[in-house]
Motif scaffolding. Structure first.
Motif, PDB file in Angstrom:
ATOM      1  N   MET A 180     -11.231  13.434  -1.070  1.00  0.00           N
ATOM      2  CA  MET A 180     -11.562  12.111  -0.573  1.00  0.00           C
ATOM      3  C   MET A 180     -11.534  11.073  -1.703  1.00  0.00           C
ATOM      4  O   MET A 180     -11.023   9.983  -1.527  1.00  0.00           O
ATOM      5  CB  MET A 180     -12.951  12.177   0.079  1.00  0.00           C
ATOM      6  N   LYS A 181     -12.122  11.454  -2.849  1.00  0.00           N
ATOM      7  CA  LYS A 181     -12.172  10.535  -3.982  1.00  0.00           C
ATOM      8  C   LYS A 181     -10.760  10.256  -4.521  1.00  0.00           C
ATOM      9  O   LYS A 181     -10.446   9.133  -4.894  1.00  0.00           O
ATOM     10  CB  LYS A 181     -13.060  11.134  -5.064  1.00  0.00           C
ATOM     11  N   ALA A 182      -9.917  11.291  -4.533  1.00  0.00           N
ATOM     12  CA  ALA A 182      -8.546  11.115  -5.019  1.00  0.00           C
ATOM     13  C   ALA A 182      -7.762  10.197  -4.093  1.00  0.00           C
ATOM     14  O   ALA A 182      -6.958   9.367  -4.550  1.00  0.00           O
ATOM     15  CB  ALA A 182      -7.856  12.467  -5.125  1.00  0.00           C
ATOM     16  N   LEU A 183      -7.992  10.301  -2.799  1.00  0.00           N
ATOM     17  CA  LEU A 183      -7.305   9.436  -1.832  1.00  0.00           C
ATOM     18  C   LEU A 183      -7.726   7.980  -2.011  1.00  0.00           C
ATOM     19  O   LEU A 183      -6.893   7.066  -1.973  1.00  0.00           O
ATOM     20  CB  LEU A 183      -7.599   9.914  -0.408  1.00  0.00           C
ATOM     21  N   LEU A 184      -9.007   7.764  -2.246  1.00  0.00           N
ATOM     22  CA  LEU A 184      -9.518   6.418  -2.487  1.00  0.00           C
ATOM     23  C   LEU A 184      -8.930   5.838  -3.770  1.00  0.00           C
ATOM     24  O   LEU A 184      -8.525   4.673  -3.807  1.00  0.00           O
ATOM     25  CB  LEU A 184     -11.048   6.435  -2.565  1.00  0.00           C
ATOM     26  N   MET A 185      -8.858   6.642  -4.818  1.00  0.00           N
ATOM     27  CA  MET A 185      -8.273   6.178  -6.088  1.00  0.00           C
ATOM     28  C   MET A 185      -6.795   5.844  -5.918  1.00  0.00           C
ATOM     29  O   MET A 185      -6.310   4.852  -6.454  1.00  0.00           O
ATOM     30  CB  MET A 185      -8.456   7.245  -7.172  1.00  0.00           C
ATOM     31  N   ALA A 186      -6.076   6.668  -5.174  1.00  0.00           N
ATOM     32  CA  ALA A 186      -4.660   6.411  -4.933  1.00  0.00           C
ATOM     33  C   ALA A 186      -4.481   5.119  -4.155  1.00  0.00           C
ATOM     34  O   ALA A 186      -3.581   4.319  -4.450  1.00  0.00           O
ATOM     35  CB  ALA A 186      -4.031   7.578  -4.180  1.00  0.00           C
ATOM     36  N   ALA A 187      -5.330   4.890  -3.162  1.00  0.00           N
ATOM     37  CA  ALA A 187      -5.250   3.654  -2.382  1.00  0.00           C
ATOM     38  C   ALA A 187      -5.549   2.443  -3.265  1.00  0.00           C
ATOM     39  O   ALA A 187      -4.875   1.412  -3.156  1.00  0.00           O
ATOM     40  CB  ALA A 187      -6.222   3.720  -1.206  1.00  0.00           C
ATOM     41  N   LEU A 188      -6.536   2.551  -4.141  1.00  0.00           N
ATOM     42  CA  LEU A 188      -6.865   1.444  -5.040  1.00  0.00           C
ATOM     43  C   LEU A 188      -5.728   1.158  -6.019  1.00  0.00           C
ATOM     44  O   LEU A 188      -5.448   0.000  -6.339  1.00  0.00           O
ATOM     45  CB  LEU A 188      -8.161   1.740  -5.789  1.00  0.00           C
ATOM     46  N   VAL A 189      -5.057   2.202  -6.482  1.00  0.00           N
ATOM     47  CA  VAL A 189      -3.915   2.022  -7.381  1.00  0.00           C
ATOM     48  C   VAL A 189      -2.787   1.298  -6.659  1.00  0.00           C
ATOM     49  O   VAL A 189      -2.182   0.358  -7.188  1.00  0.00           O
ATOM     50  CB  VAL A 189      -3.447   3.382  -7.947  1.00  0.00           C
ATOM     51  N   VAL A 190      -2.509   1.703  -5.430  1.00  0.00           N
ATOM     52  CA  VAL A 190      -1.442   1.065  -4.651  1.00  0.00           C
ATOM     53  C   VAL A 190      -1.790  -0.400  -4.389  1.00  0.00           C
ATOM     54  O   VAL A 190      -0.934  -1.285  -4.543  1.00  0.00           O
ATOM     55  CB  VAL A 190      -1.192   1.834  -3.334  1.00  0.00           C
ATOM     56  N   ILE A 191      -3.024  -0.674  -4.015  1.00  0.00           N
ATOM     57  CA  ILE A 191      -3.444  -2.055  -3.758  1.00  0.00           C
ATOM     58  C   ILE A 191      -3.370  -2.878  -5.050  1.00  0.00           C
ATOM     59  O   ILE A 191      -2.903  -4.022  -5.045  1.00  0.00           O
ATOM     60  CB  ILE A 191      -4.864  -2.081  -3.155  1.00  0.00           C
ATOM     61  N   GLY A 192      -3.803  -2.294  -6.155  1.00  0.00           N
ATOM     62  CA  GLY A 192      -3.734  -2.990  -7.441  1.00  0.00           C
ATOM     63  C   GLY A 192      -2.302  -3.305  -7.846  1.00  0.00           C
ATOM     64  O   GLY A 192      -2.017  -4.400  -8.323  1.00  0.00           O
ATOM     65  N   LEU A 193      -1.397  -2.360  -7.645  1.00  0.00           N
ATOM     66  CA  LEU A 193       0.012  -2.613  -7.961  1.00  0.00           C
ATOM     67  C   LEU A 193       0.589  -3.696  -7.069  1.00  0.00           C
ATOM     68  O   LEU A 193       1.376  -4.539  -7.522  1.00  0.00           O
ATOM     69  CB  LEU A 193       0.814  -1.317  -7.813  1.00  0.00           C
ATOM     70  N   PHE A 194       0.197  -3.688  -5.790  1.00  0.00           N
ATOM     71  CA  PHE A 194       0.683  -4.712  -4.874  1.00  0.00           C
ATOM     72  C   PHE A 194       0.211  -6.102  -5.295  1.00  0.00           C
ATOM     73  O   PHE A 194       0.992  -7.052  -5.324  1.00  0.00           O
ATOM     74  CB  PHE A 194       0.219  -4.408  -3.438  1.00  0.00           C
ATOM     75  N   VAL A 195      -1.067  -6.214  -5.646  1.00  0.00           N
ATOM     76  CA  VAL A 195      -1.615  -7.507  -6.067  1.00  0.00           C
ATOM     77  C   VAL A 195      -0.961  -7.962  -7.373  1.00  0.00           C
ATOM     78  O   VAL A 195      -0.565  -9.122  -7.512  1.00  0.00           O
ATOM     79  CB  VAL A 195      -3.152  -7.419  -6.208  1.00  0.00           C
TER      80      VAL A 195
END
Length: 65
Positions: free
Chosen positions: A1-16
């Motif tokens: 669960m934590k890894a999925l959240l980190m991956a989502a945050l990385v993707v959102i950060g790259l998008f921004v």
């Protein structure tokens, strides 16, 4: 669960970050375009004014020396 959240945050950060970079590049190219157009207009006016001044005066700097 934590890894999925980190991956989502990385993707959102790259998008921004990518969106900010694209916006900055577009703004820079826009400013560069307007500066180039302005320089061409000013250069053309100076060139034409020099030609008109030379044709109206009838003499050139070379002849005055």
């Amino acid at each position: 669960m934590k890894a999925l959240l980190m991956a989502a945050l990385v993707v959102i950060g790259l998008f921004v970050a990518g969106s900010i970079v694209v916006w900055a590049v577009k703004a820079f190219i826009g400013v560069l375009f307007y500066v180039l157009i302005g320089a061409l207009i000013v250069g053309g006016v100076v060139f034409i004014a020099g030609k008109v001044r030379k044709s109206v005066g009838g003499t050139s700097r070379r002849q005055l020396r």
